[in-house]
Design an enzyme around this catalytic site. Sequence first.
Site, PDB file in Angstrom:
ATOM      1  N   HIS A 553       0.813  -1.216   0.000  1.00  0.00           N
ATOM      2  CA  HIS A 553       0.000   0.000   0.000  1.00  0.00           C
ATOM      3  C   HIS A 553       0.848   1.269   0.000  1.00  0.00           C
ATOM      4  O   HIS A 553       0.513   2.246   0.669  1.00  0.00           O
ATOM      5  CB  HIS A 553      -0.947  -0.021   1.208  1.00  0.00           C
TER       6      HIS A 553
HETATM    7  C1  LIG Z   1       0.878  -7.038  -5.401  1.00  0.00           C
HETATM    8  C2  LIG Z   1      -0.085  -5.979  -4.960  1.00  0.00           C
HETATM    9  C3  LIG Z   1      -1.210  -6.331  -4.229  1.00  0.00           C
HETATM   10  C4  LIG Z   1      -2.118  -5.356  -3.811  1.00  0.00           C
HETATM   11  N1  LIG Z   1      -3.281  -5.754  -3.210  1.00  0.00           N
HETATM   12  C5  LIG Z   1      -4.247  -4.827  -2.993  1.00  0.00           C
HETATM   13  C6  LIG Z   1      -5.540  -5.227  -2.599  1.00  0.00           C
HETATM   14  O1  LIG Z   1      -5.852  -6.416  -2.495  1.00  0.00           O
HETATM   15  N2  LIG Z   1      -6.462  -4.264  -2.365  1.00  0.00           N
HETATM   16  C7  LIG Z   1      -6.169  -2.950  -2.499  1.00  0.00           C
HETATM   17  O2  LIG Z   1      -7.038  -2.119  -2.237  1.00  0.00           O
HETATM   18  N3  LIG Z   1      -4.950  -2.546  -2.880  1.00  0.00           N
HETATM   19  C8  LIG Z   1      -4.002  -3.463  -3.169  1.00  0.00           C
HETATM   20  N4  LIG Z   1      -2.803  -3.059  -3.649  1.00  0.00           N
HETATM   21  C9  LIG Z   1      -2.534  -1.616  -3.759  1.00  0.00           C
HETATM   22  C10 LIG Z   1      -3.275  -0.950  -4.909  1.00  0.00           C
HETATM   23  O3  LIG Z   1      -3.348  -1.804  -6.022  1.00  0.00           O
HETATM   24  C11 LIG Z   1      -2.575   0.365  -5.241  1.00  0.00           C
HETATM   25  O4  LIG Z   1      -2.592   1.200  -4.113  1.00  0.00           O
HETATM   26  C12 LIG Z   1      -3.225   1.118  -6.389  1.00  0.00           C
HETATM   27  O5  LIG Z   1      -3.349   0.311  -7.532  1.00  0.00           O
HETATM   28  C13 LIG Z   1      -2.402   2.364  -6.700  1.00  0.00           C
HETATM   29  O6  LIG Z   1      -2.929   3.030  -7.819  1.00  0.00           O
HETATM   30  P1  LIG Z   1      -2.118   4.171  -8.518  1.00  0.00           P
HETATM   31  O7  LIG Z   1      -3.002   4.704  -9.583  1.00  0.00           O
HETATM   32  O8  LIG Z   1      -1.593   5.094  -7.488  1.00  0.00           O
HETATM   33  O9  LIG Z   1      -0.828   3.475  -9.149  1.00  0.00           O
HETATM   34  P2  LIG Z   1      -0.706   2.230 -10.170  1.00  0.00           P
HETATM   35  O10 LIG Z   1      -1.975   1.479 -10.267  1.00  0.00           O
HETATM   36  O11 LIG Z   1       0.519   1.496  -9.787  1.00  0.00           O
HETATM   37  O12 LIG Z   1      -0.500   2.937 -11.572  1.00  0.00           O
HETATM   38  C14 LIG Z   1       0.645   3.586 -12.003  1.00  0.00           C
HETATM   39  C15 LIG Z   1       0.771   3.352 -13.495  1.00  0.00           C
HETATM   40  O13 LIG Z   1       1.686   4.260 -14.035  1.00  0.00           O
HETATM   41  C16 LIG Z   1       2.534   3.602 -14.933  1.00  0.00           C
HETATM   42  N5  LIG Z   1       3.788   4.344 -14.986  1.00  0.00           N
HETATM   43  C17 LIG Z   1       4.661   4.531 -13.984  1.00  0.00           C
HETATM   44  N6  LIG Z   1       5.701   5.283 -14.408  1.00  0.00           N
HETATM   45  C18 LIG Z   1       5.456   5.583 -15.693  1.00  0.00           C
HETATM   46  C19 LIG Z   1       6.160   6.331 -16.675  1.00  0.00           C
HETATM   47  N7  LIG Z   1       7.320   6.903 -16.383  1.00  0.00           N
HETATM   48  N8  LIG Z   1       5.617   6.438 -17.902  1.00  0.00           N
HETATM   49  C20 LIG Z   1       4.432   5.839 -18.206  1.00  0.00           C
HETATM   50  N9  LIG Z   1       3.736   5.117 -17.320  1.00  0.00           N
HETATM   51  C21 LIG Z   1       4.242   4.989 -16.076  1.00  0.00           C
HETATM   52  C22 LIG Z   1       2.689   2.226 -14.314  1.00  0.00           C
HETATM   53  O14 LIG Z   1       3.167   1.279 -15.242  1.00  0.00           O
HETATM   54  C23 LIG Z   1       1.278   1.958 -13.846  1.00  0.00           C
HETATM   55  O15 LIG Z   1       0.481   1.379 -14.832  1.00  0.00           O
HETATM   56  C24 LIG Z   1      -1.871  -3.995  -4.092  1.00  0.00           C
HETATM   57  C25 LIG Z   1      -0.755  -3.640  -4.833  1.00  0.00           C
HETATM   58  C26 LIG Z   1       0.135  -4.613  -5.282  1.00  0.00           C
HETATM   59  C27 LIG Z   1       1.332  -4.192  -6.089  1.00  0.00           C
END
Ligand SMILES: Cc1cc2nc3c(=O)[nH]c(=O)nc-3n(C[C@H](O)[C@H](O)[C@H](O)COP(=O)(O)OP(=O)(O)OC[C@H]3O[C@@H](n4cnc5c(N)ncnc54)[C@H](O)[C@@H]3O)c2cc1C
Length: 623
Positions: A553
């Site tokens: 997280h």
């Molecule tokens: C293994 C795992 C299990 C988890 N389990 C849970 C769960 O069961 N329940 C829950 O609520 N949360 C869970 N989480 C946490 C939750 O999934 C994350 O908090 C959430 O997805 C974060 O969303 P975000 O939009 O901040 O980032 P992300 O969903 O990580 O999105 C960031 C995106 O930006 C892209 N990116 C990054 N840098 C660049 C760049 N320079 N150029 C272009 N693209 C880029 C990445 O490839 C990615 O697609 C889990 C996370 C993981 C990794």
Amino acid sequence: MGPQSLLYLCLVVVVATQRVADTAYPTIIESALSIYLEGMAQSEQEPRDDPVTLPEYDFIIVGAGTAGCVLASRLTEIAGWEVLLLEAGGEENFVMDIPIVANFLQFSEANWKYKTVPSDKACLGLVNKQCNFPRGKVMGGSSVLNYMIYTRGNRRDYDRWEKLGNTGWGWDTVLKYFMKSEDITMPELAQDDKYHRTGGYLTISYAPYRTPLAEAWMEAGKEMGQKVVDYNGPTQVGFSYLQSTTKNGTRWSSSRAFLHPVKNRKNLHVKKRARVTKILIDPTMKAAYGVQFRKNGRLYTVRAKREVILSAGAINSPQLLMISGVGPKKHLDDLKIPVIQNLKVGYNLMDHIAKGGLTFVINDTVSLRTDSILARTENYVDYLAFHQGPMSIPGGCEALAFFDFKDPDNPDGYPDMELLFESGSIVSEMTLRRNFGITDELYDAVYKPIENEHTWMVFPMLMRPKSKGRIMLRSADPADKPLIYHNYLSHPEDVETIIKGINKTIELSRTNAFQKFASRLHDIPIPGCKQHVFGSDQYWECATRHLTFTIYHQSGTCKMGPRSDKSAVVDPRLRVHGVKNLRVIDASIMPEIPTAHTNGPTFMIAEKGADMIKEDWGIKTTI
Ligand SMILES: Cc1cc2nc3c(=O)[nH]c(=O)nc-3n(C[C@H](O)[C@H](O)[C@H](O)COP(=O)(O)OP(=O)(O)OC[C@H]3O[C@@H](n4cnc5c(N)ncnc54)[C@H](O)[C@@H]3O)c2cc1C
Ligand SMILES: *[C@@H]1O[C@H](CO)[C@@H](O)[C@H](O)[C@H]1NC(C)=O
Ligand SMILES: *[C@@H]1O[C@H](CO)[C@@H](O)[C@H](O)[C@H]1NC(C)=O
Ligand SMILES: *[C@@H]1O[C@H](CO)[C@@H](O)[C@H](O)[C@H]1NC(C)=O
């Protein structure tokens, strides 16, 4: 080996070694074919990789993760806005969406595969004392790697955000944004229309399959006098099966939920395998005007007429800001990056961690063992043809319980502990030890002796950690992975709360519900902790420092706060302080980590962020 080929290999093995007895049932070949066709149909639903690059778009969104897909979907509702969504990863495929496959995905190209800087306080039993930080690198981002657990947090979390100066982020408002996305499938929960609704993009369901151990978990809670709750309803303390972001037994990633339905919009432009290397900011105007990205070995520059939105997640968003000149002055000076705006980017890294490997051995064959699941043809048929059976369980997680140890008798408590229940363990889910990176020495000493047993496990998860870490650049090169200082367990209260969670779990194992399976705590001590009496607080502290498991997280590294807050990076409208036309909208803006798995709150942040963008450009919104 990718997950797709892994599944096919499993299928071949099964077909080669077994026959299906019941002829009324679809054969394994028929069911494999049906899911193959379904998978093909699904991949046609994902927006295509746009071959055209325009010089200019209204909005450029960096990252198609949980937040980025919501933003692209909501902003393209405005027909006159051309929106470019840039994603470093490639296509999501249907194998990734089989819930039990969650653990395998971390070994694929869909993971950024980060590791923390070694510390002497935590992750001591992991290879090189590093904790693994997987992050999704694929359409859908971490919502494709995650365990699909859907929790929103406690109303006090958001009321605290508001008290910190974040006007408009209190519970009454954010609840509307949680509900805006929601499509709940459980009829008994849907009835509670103050907290739930149907018809949104984000489908929430129970897994269609339960093990007898998950039932025992719920029973054990009742025996201990705890309530069964809808933890996404008015109160959180109590026991529940997992509400998950799944639809009909498949993963409902942010891309499937928010982008697939709008893939035909002419103003939605998606570029995959397009890695942003810099945000372009005019240093005198202090205004963002575009981004640079790399695709197929070529460097592109595109301009944003209105805004650049960073949704690259809690590790990559701060990295990109710092590379582009927005960050702590001294740190950027050290790396000779010209400073455009001095802000505390990368600080305030928060996470939920748990004592890993708290395992109970049972005397019956009712637990989830990946090896036995994968060895039985029926399970493939059940899943491939009907999306049912044990393969529909999100990575083996089935249920949870929230506790407030500070105010244990308050049914409306503010939980400091979540116990996450798994109907299997490190020994039965064959990839787990590698997911977390447990050393062979530790594994062989502690877990090998019970490799053939049936087991269950609990992650006692610290909900409001006092220890905070930091992300720093290794260099100014965007291809270099940043340095991650987790700083776990540096505050003594964090350790104590986890030990209370361990104690509570042991109590639960002694209930009749779990004694029906003769549950007993696995008590081979960790080699590095033998100096302590097994089961003492000192032992558990040592064990927690050895097997420190992230629950993934990561959040908080571009903290939201008013101008008066010197540690804030974005303002309450998610605009970077002191830089025009640049917002951060993802898990990194959380000022304090909520009492929740962070995917649900990230959806909410993006829904609210999209509305704030619309409002700031003069478009009326209603929720
Ligand atoms: C293994 C795992 C299990 C988890 N389990 C849970 C769960 O069961 N329940 C829950 O609520 N949360 C869970 N989480 C946490 C939750 O999934 C994350 O908090 C959430 O997805 C974060 O969303 P975000 O939009 O901040 O980032 P992300 O969903 O990580 O999105 C960031 C995106 O930006 C892209 N990116 C990054 N840098 C660049 C760049 N320079 N150029 C272009 N693209 C880029 C990445 O490839 C990615 O697609 C889990 C996370 C993981 C990794
Ligand atoms: C769920 O998926 C199965 C298998 O593809 C399909 O037969 C069934 O119709 C789906 N159910 C719903 C409600 O979509
Ligand atoms: C955990 O339980 C043990 C045994 O009952 C007890 O001695 C200890 O104080 C408890 N630890 C905490 C932190 O509550
Ligand atoms: C497991 O242990 C319980 C309690 O001792 C006992 O009642 C039960 O019969 C045992 N089950 C098996 C399958 O041995």
